[in-house]
Motif scaffolding. Structure first.
Motif, PDB file in Angstrom:
ATOM      1  N   LEU A 259       0.827  -1.199   0.000  1.00 16.82           N
ATOM      2  CA  LEU A 259       0.000   0.000   0.000  1.00 16.82           C
ATOM      3  C   LEU A 259       0.867   1.257   0.000  1.00 16.82           C
ATOM      4  CD1 LEU A 259      -2.667   1.536   0.266  1.00 16.82           C
ATOM      5  CD2 LEU A 259      -2.567   1.135   2.746  1.00 16.82           C
ATOM      6  N   SER A 260       1.966   1.245   0.779  1.00 21.04           N
ATOM      7  CA  SER A 260       2.847   2.414   0.802  1.00 21.04           C
ATOM      8  C   SER A 260       3.524   2.610  -0.544  1.00 21.04           C
ATOM      9  CB  SER A 260       3.890   2.272   1.918  1.00 21.04           C
ATOM     10  OG  SER A 260       4.850   1.282   1.613  1.00 21.04           O
ATOM     11  N   PHE A 261       3.842   1.529  -1.244  1.00 23.74           N
ATOM     12  CA  PHE A 261       4.393   1.659  -2.603  1.00 23.74           C
ATOM     13  C   PHE A 261       3.402   2.392  -3.502  1.00 23.74           C
ATOM     14  CE2 PHE A 261       7.466  -2.221  -2.628  1.00 23.74           C
ATOM     15  CZ  PHE A 261       8.228  -1.594  -1.660  1.00 23.74           C
ATOM     16  N   TRP A 262       2.131   2.045  -3.363  1.00 26.57           N
ATOM     17  CA  TRP A 262       1.113   2.697  -4.190  1.00 26.57           C
ATOM     18  C   TRP A 262       0.991   4.179  -3.818  1.00 26.57           C
ATOM     19  CZ3 TRP A 262      -3.608   5.096  -3.165  1.00 26.57           C
ATOM     20  CH2 TRP A 262      -4.386   5.373  -4.294  1.00 26.57           C
ATOM     21  N   LEU A 263       1.022   4.472  -2.542  1.00 25.94           N
ATOM     22  CA  LEU A 263       0.920   5.866  -2.108  1.00 25.94           C
ATOM     23  C   LEU A 263       2.109   6.697  -2.596  1.00 25.94           C
ATOM     24  CD1 LEU A 263      -0.306   5.335   1.571  1.00 25.94           C
ATOM     25  CD2 LEU A 263      -1.658   6.233  -0.341  1.00 25.94           C
ATOM     26  N   PHE A 264       3.276   6.054  -2.675  1.00 22.04           N
ATOM     27  CA  PHE A 264       4.481   6.756  -3.107  1.00 22.04           C
ATOM     28  C   PHE A 264       4.826   6.457  -4.564  1.00 22.04           C
ATOM     29  CE2 PHE A 264       5.426   7.105   1.481  1.00 22.04           C
ATOM     30  CZ  PHE A 264       5.832   8.421   1.539  1.00 22.04           C
ATOM     31  N   ARG A 265       3.839   6.098  -5.360  1.00 27.14           N
ATOM     32  CA  ARG A 265       4.136   5.849  -6.770  1.00 27.14           C
ATOM     33  C   ARG A 265       4.681   7.112  -7.441  1.00 27.14           C
ATOM     34  NH1 ARG A 265      -1.154   6.404  -5.804  1.00 27.14           N
ATOM     35  NH2 ARG A 265      -2.488   7.625  -7.189  1.00 27.14           N
ATOM     36  N   GLU A 266       4.296   8.268  -6.917  1.00 28.65           N
ATOM     37  CA  GLU A 266       4.961   9.522  -7.268  1.00 28.65           C
ATOM     38  C   GLU A 266       5.701   9.974  -6.014  1.00 28.65           C
ATOM     39  OE1 GLU A 266       4.045  14.089  -8.774  1.00 28.65           O
ATOM     40  OE2 GLU A 266       2.385  12.667  -8.545  1.00 28.65           O
ATOM     41  N   ARG A 267       7.004   9.777  -5.998  1.00 33.74           N
ATOM     42  CA  ARG A 267       7.760   9.951  -4.771  1.00 33.74           C
ATOM     43  C   ARG A 267       7.618  11.344  -4.166  1.00 33.74           C
ATOM     44  NH1 ARG A 267      14.106  10.887  -4.104  1.00 33.74           N
ATOM     45  NH2 ARG A 267      14.198  10.849  -1.823  1.00 33.74           N
ATOM     46  N   THR A 268       7.567  12.356  -4.982  1.00 36.38           N
ATOM     47  CA  THR A 268       7.491  13.730  -4.476  1.00 36.38           C
ATOM     48  C   THR A 268       6.073  14.274  -4.462  1.00 36.38           C
ATOM     49  OG1 THR A 268       7.913  14.636  -6.685  1.00 36.38           O
ATOM     50  CG2 THR A 268       9.830  14.218  -5.290  1.00 36.38           C
ATOM     51  N   GLY A 269       5.080  13.398  -4.642  1.00 36.92           N
ATOM     52  CA  GLY A 269       3.698  13.845  -4.700  1.00 36.92           C
ATOM     53  C   GLY A 269       3.106  14.121  -3.326  1.00 36.92           C
ATOM     54  N   LEU A 270       1.959  14.781  -3.310  1.00 35.52           N
ATOM     55  CA  LEU A 270       1.301  15.161  -2.063  1.00 35.52           C
ATOM     56  C   LEU A 270       0.765  13.950  -1.315  1.00 35.52           C
ATOM     57  CD1 LEU A 270       0.200  17.279  -0.104  1.00 35.52           C
ATOM     58  CD2 LEU A 270      -1.811  17.513  -1.595  1.00 35.52           C
ATOM     59  N   LEU A 271       0.224  12.966  -2.018  1.00 35.15           N
ATOM     60  CA  LEU A 271      -0.391  11.821  -1.349  1.00 35.15           C
ATOM     61  C   LEU A 271       0.623  11.072  -0.490  1.00 35.15           C
ATOM     62  CD1 LEU A 271      -2.984  10.181  -1.006  1.00 35.15           C
ATOM     63  CD2 LEU A 271      -2.275   8.783  -2.969  1.00 35.15           C
ATOM     64  N   GLY A 272       1.778  10.752  -1.082  1.00 35.33           N
ATOM     65  CA  GLY A 272       2.797  10.041  -0.319  1.00 35.33           C
ATOM     66  C   GLY A 272       3.341  10.875   0.821  1.00 35.33           C
ATOM     67  N   ASN A 273       3.571  12.150   0.556  1.00 33.99           N
ATOM     68  CA  ASN A 273       4.212  12.997   1.550  1.00 33.99           C
ATOM     69  C   ASN A 273       3.233  13.594   2.553  1.00 33.99           C
ATOM     70  OD1 ASN A 273       7.205  13.229   0.809  1.00 33.99           O
ATOM     71  ND2 ASN A 273       6.153  13.372  -1.161  1.00 33.99           N
ATOM     72  N   SER A 274       2.019  13.128   2.548  1.00 37.64           N
ATOM     73  CA  SER A 274       1.078  13.475   3.604  1.00 37.64           C
ATOM     74  C   SER A 274       0.818  12.219   4.437  1.00 37.64           C
ATOM     75  CB  SER A 274      -0.216  14.048   3.011  1.00 37.64           C
ATOM     76  OG  SER A 274      -0.773  13.156   2.065  1.00 37.64           O
ATOM     77  N   ILE A 275       0.017  11.302   3.918  1.00 38.62           N
ATOM     78  CA  ILE A 275      -0.315  10.103   4.688  1.00 38.62           C
ATOM     79  C   ILE A 275       0.611   8.924   4.404  1.00 38.62           C
ATOM     80  CG2 ILE A 275      -2.745  10.775   4.792  1.00 38.62           C
ATOM     81  CD1 ILE A 275      -3.312   8.657   2.659  1.00 38.62           C
ATOM     82  N   GLY A 276       1.454   9.050   3.387  1.00 37.03           N
ATOM     83  CA  GLY A 276       2.326   7.931   3.024  1.00 37.03           C
ATOM     84  C   GLY A 276       3.324   7.559   4.102  1.00 37.03           C
ATOM     85  N   TRP A 277       3.860   8.538   4.802  1.00 39.63           N
ATOM     86  CA  TRP A 277       4.892   8.248   5.794  1.00 39.63           C
ATOM     87  C   TRP A 277       4.380   7.390   6.953  1.00 39.63           C
ATOM     88  CZ3 TRP A 277       9.488   8.886   4.039  1.00 39.63           C
ATOM     89  CH2 TRP A 277       9.763   9.899   3.124  1.00 39.63           C
ATOM     90  N   PRO A 278       3.262   7.705   7.581  1.00 39.65           N
ATOM     91  CA  PRO A 278       2.806   6.815   8.660  1.00 39.65           C
ATOM     92  C   PRO A 278       2.416   5.425   8.157  1.00 39.65           C
ATOM     93  CG  PRO A 278       1.216   8.599   8.278  1.00 39.65           C
ATOM     94  CD  PRO A 278       2.451   8.942   7.523  1.00 39.65           C
ATOM     95  N   VAL A 279       1.880   5.328   6.939  1.00 35.62           N
ATOM     96  CA  VAL A 279       1.542   4.008   6.397  1.00 35.62           C
ATOM     97  C   VAL A 279       2.820   3.195   6.165  1.00 35.62           C
ATOM     98  CG1 VAL A 279       0.549   2.776   4.427  1.00 35.62           C
ATOM     99  CG2 VAL A 279      -0.610   4.797   5.357  1.00 35.62           C
ATOM    100  N   LEU A 280       3.841   3.824   5.576  1.00 32.24           N
ATOM    101  CA  LEU A 280       5.122   3.154   5.369  1.00 32.24           C
ATOM    102  C   LEU A 280       5.713   2.714   6.704  1.00 32.24           C
ATOM    103  CD1 LEU A 280       7.655   2.377   3.722  1.00 32.24           C
ATOM    104  CD2 LEU A 280       8.399   4.766   3.924  1.00 32.24           C
ATOM    105  N   SER A 281       5.668   3.580   7.694  1.00 31.94           N
ATOM    106  CA  SER A 281       6.241   3.253   9.000  1.00 31.94           C
ATOM    107  C   SER A 281       5.495   2.103   9.663  1.00 31.94           C
ATOM    108  CB  SER A 281       6.215   4.487   9.902  1.00 31.94           C
ATOM    109  OG  SER A 281       7.000   5.528   9.335  1.00 31.94           O
ATOM    110  N   LEU A 282       4.169   2.061   9.489  1.00 27.00           N
ATOM    111  CA  LEU A 282       3.394   0.946  10.025  1.00 27.00           C
ATOM    112  C   LEU A 282       3.817  -0.363   9.370  1.00 27.00           C
ATOM    113  CD1 LEU A 282       1.090  -0.337  11.637  1.00 27.00           C
ATOM    114  CD2 LEU A 282      -0.482   0.370   9.819  1.00 27.00           C
ATOM    115  N   GLY A 283       3.945  -0.359   8.049  1.00 29.82           N
ATOM    116  CA  GLY A 283       4.364  -1.574   7.347  1.00 29.82           C
ATOM    117  C   GLY A 283       5.735  -2.045   7.804  1.00 29.82           C
ATOM    118  N   LEU A 284       6.680  -1.118   7.927  1.00 27.74           N
ATOM    119  CA  LEU A 284       8.023  -1.477   8.373  1.00 27.74           C
ATOM    120  C   LEU A 284       8.013  -1.952   9.819  1.00 27.74           C
ATOM    121  CD1 LEU A 284       9.998   1.474   6.742  1.00 27.74           C
ATOM    122  CD2 LEU A 284      10.006  -0.919   6.013  1.00 27.74           C
TER     123      LEU A 284
END
Length: 389
Positions: A259-284
């Motif tokens: 799911l975090s890969f999908w959120l960060f499909r655009e690495r510098t985009g707003l979606l990843g850099n808003s909610i993407g970080w906590p989702v990535l951290s949860l997965g890790l």
């Protein structure tokens, strides 16, 4: 970036368990990061563009591991009502971090050819560990990967004091409120920064300088690791029961990572850099939770070579990027003629491993031995009364 996974005798004689799953995750983290930088600094070609999209996540795995391992180290005496020795903690961190860091910083300063980029920030920004808060990335990118070490140093500096203060007035709801504030505040801060600079249309690399590097935007991974440490320390029975479902946790972690890969499909985009970080951290964090259980697929037995890679991972992180630059300068044309990105990555990796081994055995490991000698001297002295603050 203490691996924290080898058996180590503490001042009071306790022995810390060896966890091969965490060795494996630390090895994956450093190789993941190396792959990312091999595209940026090296010449792997456009076929390896995917490494740029997701390779940076290896650093976030380091953050979760640090939050978990350092968090457990700090919280264990507090949970048992013992005195937390700030002096011991900061001494251990200093011996662990500074010798290898100073050695590499000296190479950057005294040997300009060692730099993977021509410009470099002044030495005092690195020595003070705040280059991540003030960097001209477009013109002074050499040794910029020290940004993550700055984040860790800020964590080492603040967390023990914060944990001590919270332990004096222990409150589960208070901690939940603080954790929620950090997550929500991070989302709001990153989103606001992104919207401001995206509208402004600045020519400089504001994404790196104002979102990716600053400590206040990168607390999700450390927080996730600390939550795991609190769970293990304060709810050991519940933690132990997770062992029976460790593989399910591992699968959930991989799904959350997808799911975090999908959120960060655009690495510098707003979606990843808003909610993407906590989702990535949860997965890790779920992966780390599974790795800390000896019954999981990744934690039940040691993978050959993983423990060594985990041991040298700090030295490897410090030197791999400048070594990539040296390889590209001296062998880049030959690697281009061969035309194999896999061969190029193997060349970069082998050169980095050799350099890391030299740094580890010549500088880092002697520093750790000196730390052990110093702490053993302190252990031979009478311990302070547990009733002291």
């Amino acid at each position: 970036m203490d691996s924290g996974t080898s058996i180590e005798r503490t001042r009071r004689g306790a022995v810390r368990d060896h966890l091969p799953g965490l060795d494996l995750l630390r090895a994956i983290a450093v190789l993941w990061t190396m792959l990312f930088h091999s595209f940026l600094v090296g010449g792997l070609g456009e076929d390896w563009d995917w490494a740029q999209r997701y390779g940076w996540m290896g650093v976030d795995l380091f953050f979760v591991l640090s939050g978990f391992l350092i968090g457990a180290q700090v919280l264990k005496p507090l949970a048992s009502g013992e005195r937390l020795s700030f002096g011991d903690f900061y001494l251990r961190r200093a011996f662990r971090i500074l010798p290898a860091f100073w050695a590499v910083l000296a190479l950057y300063l005294l040997w300009p050819a060692f730099r993977e980029a021509p410009g470099m920030e002044p030495w005092w920004k690195f020595a003070g560990f705040f280059v991540n808060l003030s960097i001209d990335y477009g013109n002074r990118a050499a040794f910029s990967h020290a940004w993550s070490l700055c984040v860790e140093e800020h964590f080492y500096l603040v967390f023990p004091l914060l944990a001590w203060l919270l332990a004096k007035r222990a409150s589960a709801m208070g901690f939940v409120a603080l954790a929620a504030a950090i997550v929500v505040g991070g989302i709001a801060l990153r989103s606001g920064t992104w919207l401001h600079f995206d509208t402004l249309g600045s020519d400089r690399n504001w994404f790196v300088e104002n979102i990716y590097y600053p400590t206040w935007n990168r607390l999700d991974g450390l927080l996730a690791g600390v939550i795991l440490a609190m769970w293990k320390t304060y709810r050991p029975d519940s933690w132990a029961r997770v062992g029976a479902r460790a593989n399910a946790v591992l699968i959930a972690g991989l799904a959350t990572m997808a799911l975090s890969f999908w959120l960060f499909r655009e690495r510098t985009g707003l979606l990843g850099n808003s909610i993407g970080w906590p989702v990535l951290s949860l997965g890790l964090a779920l992966l780390v939770l599974a790795g800390a259980q000896t019954g999981s697929w990744i934690g039940r037995r040691a993978v050959p070579g993983a423990a060594w890679l985990a041991a040298v991972s700090y030295s490897l992180y410090l030197v791999h990027k400048p070594v990539y630059g040296l390889v590209q300068t001296h062998l880049g044309d030959a690697l281009d003629r061969i035309g194999s990105g896999y061969f190029a990555f193997a060349t970069y990796g082998l050169a980095s491993l050799i350099a890391a081994a030299l740094l580890y055995y010549a500088v880092e490991r002697p520093g750790l031995r000196l730390r052990g000698w110093w702490l053993s001297r302190a252990a031979s002295k009478p311990l302070a009364s547990p009733s002291m603050p």
